[in-house]
Scaffold this active site. Sequence first.
Site, PDB file in Angstrom:
ATOM      1  CD  GLU A  66     -61.734  39.883-100.181  1.00 27.30           C
ATOM      2  OE1 GLU A  66     -61.313  40.633 -99.451  1.00 27.30           O
ATOM      3  OE2 GLU A  66     -61.992  41.313-101.426  1.00 27.30           O
ATOM      4  CG  ASP A  91     -58.340  31.767 -95.964  1.00 27.05           C
ATOM      5  OD1 ASP A  91     -57.221  30.674 -95.371  1.00 27.05           O
ATOM      6  OD2 ASP A  91     -57.918  32.812 -95.551  1.00 27.05           O
ATOM      7  CG  ASP A 118     -49.281  29.770-102.703  1.00 25.33           C
ATOM      8  OD1 ASP A 118     -48.959  30.977-102.229  1.00 25.33           O
ATOM      9  OD2 ASP A 118     -48.012  29.186-102.609  1.00 25.33           O
ATOM     10  CG  ASP A 141     -48.490  35.324 -91.008  1.00 29.38           C
ATOM     11  OD1 ASP A 141     -48.403  35.928 -89.825  1.00 29.38           O
ATOM     12  OD2 ASP A 141     -48.768  33.570 -90.423  1.00 29.38           O
ATOM     13  CE  LYS A 145     -40.206  33.684 -83.578  1.00 26.64           C
ATOM     14  NZ  LYS A 145     -40.297  32.398 -83.259  1.00 26.64           N
ATOM     15  CG  ASP A 177     -53.943  43.842 -86.612  1.00 23.93           C
ATOM     16  OD1 ASP A 177     -52.784  43.269 -87.012  1.00 23.93           O
ATOM     17  OD2 ASP A 177     -54.484  43.246 -85.702  1.00 23.93           O
ATOM     18  CB  THR A 212     -64.046  40.652 -90.086  1.00 28.69           C
ATOM     19  OG1 THR A 212     -62.664  41.477 -89.395  1.00 28.69           O
ATOM     20  CG2 THR A 212     -64.171  41.152 -91.664  1.00 28.69           C
ATOM     21  CG  PHE A 214     -58.388  38.770 -87.685  1.00 27.60           C
ATOM     22  CD1 PHE A 214     -57.965  37.428 -86.833  1.00 27.60           C
ATOM     23  CD2 PHE A 214     -57.923  40.048 -87.964  1.00 27.60           C
ATOM     24  CE1 PHE A 214     -56.657  38.507 -87.095  1.00 27.60           C
ATOM     25  CE2 PHE A 214     -56.270  40.508 -88.309  1.00 27.60           C
ATOM     26  CZ  PHE A 214     -55.454  38.998 -87.645  1.00 27.60           C
ATOM     27  CD  GLU A 215     -61.217  46.082 -89.019  1.00 25.25           C
ATOM     28  OE1 GLU A 215     -60.960  47.171 -88.937  1.00 25.25           O
ATOM     29  OE2 GLU A 215     -61.896  45.596 -89.475  1.00 25.25           O
TER      30      GLU A 215
END
Length: 233
Positions: A66, A91, A118, A141, A145, A177, A212, A214-215
């Site tokens: 994950e 993470d 990482d 992420d 930009k 998203d 989640t 976040f979603e």
Amino acid sequence: MNSPRTSAVHHARVRTFHPRRGRMNGRHADALTRLWPLWGVPIPETPTARLDLPALFGRRAPLVLEIGSGMGEATVEMAAADPHRDYLAVDVHTPGVANLLAVVEERGLTNVRVGLGDAIVLLRHMLAPASLSAVHAFFPDPWPKARHHKRRLIQPAHVALLRSRLVPGGALRCATDWAEYAEVMLETLAADPELVNEHEAYAPRLAERPLTKFEQRGVEAGREIFDLSFRRR
């Protein structure tokens, strides 16, 4: 064992993540102190050895990686529903790692280990080729930009690395998203000759992927969710 705080320090390089700091509450600090030595996986700047997965989990079982596990909500639910596979959640956010450790203990899960650092370093230096049954990259992420697109997780060189760590038939599953990033993800994954799309384009929402917070915020804000599901040939 290395401290999680020191193992998350990296050389200056193109990263796929924002280094983040956050304040930990007492529960998180306690979980990190007690549980990191048991279930934590340090990801040093320059690893010198690959992970011994049977030793890490205490058994030989298919492994799911994950990438970007956040506060661990999805990881915990999927691991609890999938006890015959092991989950390695990675993470860069220490409070998220600490929260996941705490919830793993609360739920009594034995098939979850937690890495801080990482994921690209982990993949490149600490995981052997064909060692993963699945890779999940849910809501990485988007780096919107243009000058930051080189930092995106889903790009050809990284996809080749991700795919190389999958067993034949192993799954690479993503969600975002961010519509523009979804298009790039689909194009990039489809261009890899060793990956096969399980659907004509985007996948239906993966049934095993929990919703989640976040979603849910993205859905409430009116953003469309895009799922992708590919397999290694």
